[in-house]
Design an enzyme around this catalytic site. Structure first.
Site, short mmCIF file in Angstrom:
data_model
loop_
_atom_site.label_atom_id
_atom_site.label_comp_id
_atom_site.label_asym_id
_atom_site.label_seq_id
_atom_site.Cartn_x
_atom_site.Cartn_y
_atom_site.Cartn_z
N LYS A 41 0.84 -1.20 0.00
CA LYS A 41 0.00 0.00 0.00
C LYS A 41 0.88 1.25 0.00
O LYS A 41 2.01 1.21 0.47
CB LYS A 41 -0.85 0.03 1.28
N ARG A 49 -10.32 -11.58 1.91
CA ARG A 49 -11.17 -12.63 1.35
C ARG A 49 -10.47 -13.98 1.38
O ARG A 49 -11.12 -15.03 1.46
CB ARG A 49 -11.61 -12.25 -0.07
N1 BES Z 1 -8.12 -3.75 4.45
C1 BES Z 1 -8.34 -3.30 3.13
C2 BES Z 1 -9.65 -2.54 2.94
C3 BES Z 1 -9.78 -1.25 3.69
C4 BES Z 1 -9.55 -0.04 3.06
C5 BES Z 1 -10.23 -1.23 4.99
C6 BES Z 1 -9.71 1.14 3.74
C7 BES Z 1 -10.40 -0.04 5.67
C8 BES Z 1 -10.14 1.14 5.04
C9 BES Z 1 -8.36 -4.49 2.18
O1 BES Z 1 -7.58 -5.57 2.55
C10 BES Z 1 -7.86 -4.01 0.87
O2 BES Z 1 -6.71 -3.68 0.80
N2 BES Z 1 -8.72 -4.00 -0.13
C11 BES Z 1 -8.37 -3.56 -1.42
C12 BES Z 1 -8.86 -4.60 -2.39
C13 BES Z 1 -8.33 -4.40 -3.78
C14 BES Z 1 -6.84 -4.73 -3.81
C15 BES Z 1 -9.09 -5.31 -4.69
C16 BES Z 1 -9.04 -2.23 -1.67
O3 BES Z 1 -10.17 -2.04 -1.22
O4 BES Z 1 -8.43 -1.37 -2.28
MN MN Z 2 -5.57 -5.36 1.89
#
Ligand code: BES
Ligand code: MN
Ligand code: ZN
Length: 495
Positions: free
Chosen positions: A265, A339
């Site tokens: 990230k 997931r």
């Molecule tokens: N933990 C994150 C989602 C999240 C984002 C939670 C902001 C709380 C606040 C999750 O694991 C994630 O990174 N999701 C990605 C999925 C994508 C790579 C398909 C996302 O939402 O960007």
């Molecule tokens: Mn994630």
């Protein structure tokens, strides 16, 4: 742990209220009429309450709001709060009034002269919910002890209801403390330890460690944690308050920190990913609430605790992983890790418990925040009945929840060239494709709902019932749903 208020529910006693040296709270309806107690206080205060009630300040005050009189002459109290509530004020208004009291009263000893007001428990609930402050990491934390006395016409009539609310708030605070804790404090191991401690309340707690998870074939879960030095764990919590019926199941994503893994990230805001164990945190708090109020239901809580870190040993984009179910997943993006964790624990929960219903909670997608903001969680479900049960419980508790669609048409976005599926479906409808992914690990005959709580688990602004940070969203809704629909399920013996 953030302490709950020290509560006592006591009989009306005028002398005790005169001698109270903290904050006194009286409830006054919009007609401005004082009851007997209020009248006597007013006399001692030389009519100051009457003058306040005749003022524009009181007339222009919305129901559920409060007026503060400081250091009232004639009383020992530090302050007197006039809360504007009608005898027939609704639950929402009453709870919000409790929140107002918590926000305006700084003094840590409160005496509410409730008298015959029916919704005392809701008033106390709002007050207690808002009176939370996470101070575990502050060196010079103020003493947060907080005394709450509620004077009522009949202790017998009010006491149980008020105490039951407090039991549930104990669960909410547990969840908030877990979610607020930084990731170097709340590791997978210390998280599991805190859950093990729930056994004091009669919850049976099992911790499954990596060798066992390996044996079970939970490869999609394990592949998320393999880049971290913290060991992955699955914790199973059983509350057996019911009869011999199959349990209801809560399943939670417990990513103690989500760096994104090799699909790292960006730095800005990454610190917020300490809350990525929010789903598991809510499951833990809900289990605690059920145990504390001795719910007459069988409920099992299953959480997957992992840390998503990049390392020489981490899962790579492009790796193909076999799930416990047997389906293979091509990991396109290691940041879509939640997931992968849920896939295995959803399957495990069904195989082991054949639950009457199953709700998973996860801070799963950023896209749900784009869709619903911070007011509502997304509800994805294969069952109209279950989603209705949950959403009405959430609404009653003032916790926002909105049904979102699932649909086979979205499945094509998850097609993989080389495996049974891939773990991301692209930008379009990405909260829904996340739900479709999970659905592949849910049996057709299991009533199931997936709650995407990324927008509500922890927020930068205060919400109606909580200060900034972890909200504890969902604990009260899950508790109520169990109370309303899954208690006393055991069949009467026939014949
Ligand atoms: N933990 C994150 C989602 C999240 C984002 C939670 C902001 C709380 C606040 C999750 O694991 C994630 O990174 N999701 C990605 C999925 C994508 C790579 C398909 C996302 O939402 O960007
Ligand atoms: Mn994630
Ligand atoms: Zn995540």
């Amino acid at each position: 742990m953030t302490p709950l208020p020290k509560l006592s529910v006591i009989e009306m006693n005028f002398d005790a209220s005169l001698n109270h040296d903290g904050q006194l709270v009286i409830l006054v309806s919009e007609d401005g009429k004082l009851d007997d107690f209020g009248g006597r206080l007013n006399k001692l205060m030389n009519g100051a309450i009457d003058r306040a009630l005749a003022s524009d300040d009181f007339h222009s005050l919305d129901l559920g709001k409060v007026l503060l009189l400081s250091y009232p002459a004639g009383l020992k109290a530090q302050g007197l709060t006039i809360a504007k509530l009608n005898q027939n004020s609704g639950v929402y208004e009453t709870r919000a009034c409790g929140v107002e009291i918590a926000k305006t009263v700084k003094c840590k000893s409160i005496l509410i002269l409730n008298g015959e007001f029916q919704k005392a428990a809701d008033l106390v609930e709002g007050l207690a919910l808002r009176n939370y402050d996470y101070r575990d990491q502050k060196t010079h934390a103020k003493n947060t002890d907080f005394d709450l006395q509620v004077m009522v016409q009949s202790v017998q009539e009010y006491s149980d209801k008020i105490n039951e609310k407090l039991a549930v708030i104990d669960g909410v605070f547990f969840t908030r403390d877990l979610i607020n804790a930084p990731a170097n404090i709340l590791t997978t191991s210390s998280f599991a330890d805190q859950l093990l401690a729930l056994s004091e309340l009669g919850i049976i707690v099992e911790v499954l460690d990596e060798p066992e998870l390996e044996k079970l074939g939970m490869r999609t879960l394990l592949c998320v944690g393999q880049g971290s030095v913290s060991p992955s764990k699955v914790v199973v919590m059983h509350w057996n308050g019911g009869g011999s019926e199959a349990p209801f199941a809560f399943v939670g994503k417990g990513v103690v920190f989500d760096t994104g893994g090799i699909s790292l990230k960006p730095a800005a805001g990454m610190e917020d990913m300490t809350m990525d164990m929010g789903g598991a945190g809510v499951v833990a708090g809900a289990m605690k609430a059920l145990a504390l109020r001795k719910a007459k239901a069988n409920v099992v809580g299953v959480v997957g605790l992992v840390e998503n870190m990049p390392s020489g040993n981490a899962t790579r984009p492009g790796d193909v992983i076999k799930s416990m179910k047997g389906d293979t997943v091509e990991v396109i993006n290691t940041d879509a890790e939640g997931r992968l964790v849920l896939a295995d624990i959803l399957w495990y929960t069904q195989e082991r418990f054949n639950p009457t219903g199953m709700i998973d909670l996860a801070t799963l997608t950023g896209a749900i925040i784009i869709g619903l903001g911070h007011e509502m969680a997304g509800v994805f479900s294969n069952s109209d009945i279950l989603s209705k049960q949950f959403i009405s419980a959430a609404t009653a508790e003032g916790e926002g929840a909105w049904r979102m669609p699932l649909g086979q048409a979205y499945d094509k976005q998850l097609k993989s060239r080389i495996a049974d599926m891939k773990n991301v479906g692209g930008r379009a409808a990405s909260s829904i494709t996340a739900g479709q992914f999970l659905k592949r690990f849910v049996k057709d005959n299991t009533p199931w709902a997936h709650l995407d709580i990324a927008g509500v688990a922890s927020i930068a602004q205060e919400s109606a019932f909580s200060p900034k940070g972890a909200t504890g969203w969902g604990v009260r809704a899950l508790n109520r749903m169990i109370a309303d629909h899954y208690e006393g399920m055991e069949q009467e013996p026939s014949g």
